[in-house]
Design a protein around this motif. Structure first.
Motif, short mmCIF file in Angstrom:
data_model
loop_
_atom_site.label_atom_id
_atom_site.label_comp_id
_atom_site.label_asym_id
_atom_site.label_seq_id
_atom_site.Cartn_x
_atom_site.Cartn_y
_atom_site.Cartn_z
N LEU A 43 13.08 -0.39 4.75
CA LEU A 43 12.20 -1.22 5.58
C LEU A 43 12.12 -0.71 7.01
O LEU A 43 13.14 -0.35 7.61
CB LEU A 43 12.71 -2.67 5.62
CG LEU A 43 12.64 -3.45 4.32
CD1 LEU A 43 13.44 -4.75 4.44
CD2 LEU A 43 11.20 -3.75 3.94
N ALA A 44 10.92 -0.74 7.56
CA ALA A 44 10.71 -0.44 8.97
C ALA A 44 11.41 -1.50 9.82
O ALA A 44 11.70 -2.60 9.35
CB ALA A 44 9.22 -0.41 9.28
N THR A 46 14.37 -1.70 10.94
CA THR A 46 15.78 -1.97 10.66
C THR A 46 16.62 -0.84 11.25
O THR A 46 16.13 0.28 11.42
CB THR A 46 16.04 -2.12 9.15
OG1 THR A 46 15.65 -0.91 8.50
CG2 THR A 46 15.28 -3.30 8.57
N SER A 74 7.96 3.92 2.53
CA SER A 74 8.58 2.61 2.40
C SER A 74 7.55 1.64 1.83
O SER A 74 6.36 1.97 1.73
CB SER A 74 9.09 2.08 3.75
OG SER A 74 8.01 1.64 4.56
N ASP A 76 6.60 -1.01 3.28
CA ASP A 76 5.92 -1.69 4.38
C ASP A 76 4.43 -1.34 4.37
O ASP A 76 4.03 -0.29 3.86
CB ASP A 76 6.50 -1.22 5.72
CG ASP A 76 7.98 -1.52 5.87
OD1 ASP A 76 8.32 -2.70 6.01
OD2 ASP A 76 8.78 -0.57 5.81
N SER A 77 3.62 -2.18 5.00
CA SER A 77 2.20 -1.87 5.14
C SER A 77 2.03 -0.72 6.13
O SER A 77 2.89 -0.50 6.99
CB SER A 77 1.42 -3.09 5.64
OG SER A 77 1.60 -3.23 7.03
N ALA A 80 2.34 -2.03 9.73
CA ALA A 80 3.71 -2.25 10.21
C ALA A 80 4.38 -0.91 10.50
O ALA A 80 5.07 -0.76 11.52
CB ALA A 80 4.52 -3.03 9.17
N GLN A 81 4.16 0.07 9.64
CA GLN A 81 4.74 1.39 9.86
C GLN A 81 4.24 2.00 11.17
O GLN A 81 5.00 2.58 11.94
CB GLN A 81 4.41 2.34 8.70
CG GLN A 81 5.15 2.01 7.42
CD GLN A 81 4.71 2.90 6.26
OE1 GLN A 81 3.63 3.49 6.28
NE2 GLN A 81 5.57 2.99 5.26
N TRP A 84 5.86 0.31 14.18
CA TRP A 84 7.25 0.77 14.27
C TRP A 84 7.30 2.20 14.83
O TRP A 84 8.11 2.50 15.72
CB TRP A 84 7.87 0.68 12.88
CG TRP A 84 9.28 1.12 12.74
CD1 TRP A 84 10.36 0.72 13.47
CD2 TRP A 84 9.79 2.02 11.76
NE1 TRP A 84 11.51 1.31 12.99
CE2 TRP A 84 11.18 2.11 11.93
CE3 TRP A 84 9.20 2.74 10.72
CZ2 TRP A 84 11.99 2.91 11.14
CZ3 TRP A 84 10.01 3.53 9.92
CH2 TRP A 84 11.38 3.62 10.14
N SER A 96 2.72 4.33 3.11
CA SER A 96 2.94 2.98 2.60
C SER A 96 2.86 2.92 1.08
O SER A 96 1.83 3.24 0.48
CB SER A 96 1.87 2.04 3.18
OG SER A 96 1.97 0.77 2.58
N LEU A 98 3.06 0.10 -0.66
CA LEU A 98 3.02 -1.35 -0.70
C LEU A 98 3.09 -1.90 -2.12
O LEU A 98 3.71 -2.92 -2.38
CB LEU A 98 1.76 -1.84 0.02
CG LEU A 98 1.73 -3.28 0.50
CD1 LEU A 98 2.90 -3.60 1.42
CD2 LEU A 98 0.42 -3.57 1.22
N VAL A 119 12.51 -3.30 -2.82
CA VAL A 119 12.20 -2.29 -1.81
C VAL A 119 12.68 -0.95 -2.35
O VAL A 119 13.42 -0.89 -3.32
CB VAL A 119 12.90 -2.58 -0.45
CG1 VAL A 119 12.45 -3.90 0.14
CG2 VAL A 119 14.41 -2.53 -0.58
#
Length: 159
Positions: A43-44, A46, A74, A76-77, A80-81, A84, A96, A98, A119
């Motif tokens: 996950l982004a 983290t 990852s 993640d969308s 979001a990536q 980050w 992504s 997803l 994940v």
């Protein structure tokens, strides 16, 4: 269980977010051209994932000099990536997954992480120019980083 060395790498086309908008990241575009270091991370945003991607970004020239492209994946969308990557100054391609199909194809989809759902595990693959997996590692826990010295040693042999 991560797919083993000697396997044909499952091809994929995933989305990444660039300044110009959404773009495709397709593994097979590297076939015949360069090797690929494929990194899966849970996950982004983290701690361990941020450390890993920032360390890779700082050492990106070493991978490029070994004729390797680095792609990190990852669940993640892409939005979001991108947020980050901008916040942490991550300079590698983030893709992504997803729908989790790529993590599943590589055998690195964890069914549940601390009650958050499925994940990708933390994993690393080196895929040669012919699309064959030359290095395969799923770390014992999501807090453990891949063996980057071993990854670079494999790339050195493929150069």
């Amino acid at each position: 269980m991560a797919i083993p060395v000697g396997s044909k790498a499952p091809d994929f086309t995933l989305k990444t977010k660039t300044a110009a908008g959404l773009a495709d990241v397709t593994l097979s575009k590297n076939f015949g051209v360069k090797n690929t270091v494929l990194l899966f991370f849970p996950l982004a945003f983290t701690g361990v994932c941020t450390q890993e991607m920032c360390d890779i970004t700082a050492g990106l020239n070493a991978y490029q000099s070994l004729n390797a492209d680095v792609i990190a994946v990852s669940v993640d969308s892409p939005f979001a990536q991108e947020a980050w990557a901008q916040k942490e100054k991550i300079g590698i391609t983030l893709a992504s997954d997803l729908n989790k199909k790529t993590a599943e194809a590589y055998g690195v989809l964890l069914p549940d992480l601390i009650g958050l759902g499925s994940v990708s595990a933390r994993a690393a693959f080196v895929i040669d120019k012919n699309g064959i997996v030359q290095y395969s590692e799923q770390t014992p826990t999501v807090k453990d980083l891949p063996n980057f010295a071993a990854i670079k040693a494999v790339l050195e042999k493929l150069k």
